[in-house]
Write a protein that holds these residues in place. Sequence first.
Motif, mmCIF file in Angstrom:
data_model
loop_
_atom_site.group_PDB
_atom_site.id
_atom_site.type_symbol
_atom_site.label_atom_id
_atom_site.label_comp_id
_atom_site.label_asym_id
_atom_site.label_seq_id
_atom_site.Cartn_x
_atom_site.Cartn_y
_atom_site.Cartn_z
ATOM 1 N N TRP A 10 -9.787 -2.740 -3.806
ATOM 2 C CA TRP A 10 -8.382 -2.863 -3.156
ATOM 3 C C TRP A 10 -8.549 -2.412 -1.688
ATOM 4 C CZ3 TRP A 10 -4.058 -0.723 -6.619
ATOM 5 C CH2 TRP A 10 -3.719 -1.585 -7.728
ATOM 6 N N ASN A 13 -5.855 -0.622 0.766
ATOM 7 C CA ASN A 13 -4.348 -1.571 0.321
ATOM 8 C C ASN A 13 -3.905 -0.776 -0.607
ATOM 9 O OD1 ASN A 13 -4.739 -3.821 2.448
ATOM 10 N ND2 ASN A 13 -6.562 -4.161 1.143
ATOM 11 N N GLY A 14 -2.509 -0.908 -0.719
ATOM 12 C CA GLY A 14 -1.731 -0.342 -1.779
ATOM 13 C C GLY A 14 -1.311 0.970 -1.706
ATOM 14 N N THR A 15 -0.005 1.135 -2.303
ATOM 15 C CA THR A 15 0.544 2.457 -2.611
ATOM 16 C C THR A 15 0.737 2.724 -4.009
ATOM 17 O OG1 THR A 15 2.768 1.558 -2.261
ATOM 18 C CG2 THR A 15 1.587 2.568 -0.105
ATOM 19 N N SER A 16 1.425 3.834 -4.445
ATOM 20 C CA SER A 16 1.767 3.924 -5.925
ATOM 21 C C SER A 16 2.378 2.720 -6.409
ATOM 22 C CB SER A 16 2.185 5.236 -6.200
ATOM 23 O OG SER A 16 3.594 5.353 -5.460
ATOM 24 N N THR A 18 1.914 -0.340 -5.986
ATOM 25 C CA THR A 18 1.002 -1.369 -6.455
ATOM 26 C C THR A 18 0.311 -1.259 -7.669
ATOM 27 O OG1 THR A 18 0.678 -1.356 -3.973
ATOM 28 C CG2 THR A 18 -0.746 -2.756 -5.155
ATOM 29 N N PRO A 43 -6.531 8.304 -3.103
ATOM 30 C CA PRO A 43 -5.281 8.839 -3.337
ATOM 31 C C PRO A 43 -4.481 8.306 -4.731
ATOM 32 C CG PRO A 43 -5.237 8.659 -1.208
ATOM 33 C CD PRO A 43 -6.246 7.824 -1.432
ATOM 34 N N LEU A 44 -4.936 7.283 -5.019
ATOM 35 C CA LEU A 44 -4.326 6.302 -6.175
ATOM 36 C C LEU A 44 -5.213 6.455 -7.411
ATOM 37 C CD1 LEU A 44 -2.905 2.892 -4.394
ATOM 38 C CD2 LEU A 44 -1.823 5.199 -4.871
ATOM 39 N N ARG A 47 -3.539 8.498 -10.726
ATOM 40 C CA ARG A 47 -2.408 7.811 -11.299
ATOM 41 C C ARG A 47 -2.997 6.578 -11.843
ATOM 42 N NH1 ARG A 47 3.241 7.709 -8.054
ATOM 43 N NH2 ARG A 47 3.829 6.546 -9.858
#
Length: 249
Positions: A10, A13-16, A18, A43-44, A47
Amino acid sequence: MRRKLAAGNWKMNGTSATLTEISALQKLLPANAPEVLICPPAPLLFRAAQIAANTGIRIGAQDCHAETSGAYTGDTSAAMIVDTGAAHVIIGHSERRTAHAEQDADIAAKARTAWAAGLNTIICIGEDLETRENGTTLDLIATQLAGSIPDAASAENTIIAYEPIWAIGTGKIPTLPQIIEVHDFIRATLTTRFDADTANAIPLLYGGSVKPDNAAQIFTAENVDGALVGGASLKASDFAPIVTALAQS
Ligand code: PGA
């Protein structure tokens, strides 16, 4: 038979929000899906690993530090990655080699540290356009293989991704004969360095503008065991057909 793997990178790109793509992807996977890996930003990871638990989809990081801990502001250690529930880490992506000046020796050091922590590494190699155009791609690949892949590499701890830099994010891909030439060369080089079982079992991924409409052709190459996918891994609806093409190859 060698492991087949479809890995999604990824990048930044992306946050939670996503992470819903992971559950969406699971619903679209074929029954005989190969190994599927998603590498979200650090950081993801935690989760993502929770969401992916029991889906068959694995989670990986995009980089780790060569040291196990210490005063390295902003960096992530291999043990921290393991702690999130991730099982893999990408090492030596060309964007790290270019933007963070990582050399083959740095990448080998990171691989050793990642293995010691129990991570499976995807070690990336690949030529820039100038190297491709001046006809020295295989020389560079040989240098990168020798310098980036430590002697303790095995089919259990290592996956190699061939990613021509000029094909990453550009929509351009090498011709099938060019992909075959490099992948066959990588396999032959591994055979001269490791025992035959190890050399034959290390999965070789192609990466660089893999999309739903070109994946099946790329997977016809005997020594292509899967793909490392950037842009087309962000949406489950793009990544799932690539996984399906791999399952059918
Ligand atoms: P791309 O990226 O699929 O967006 O070209 C591949 C990669 O950098 O791993």
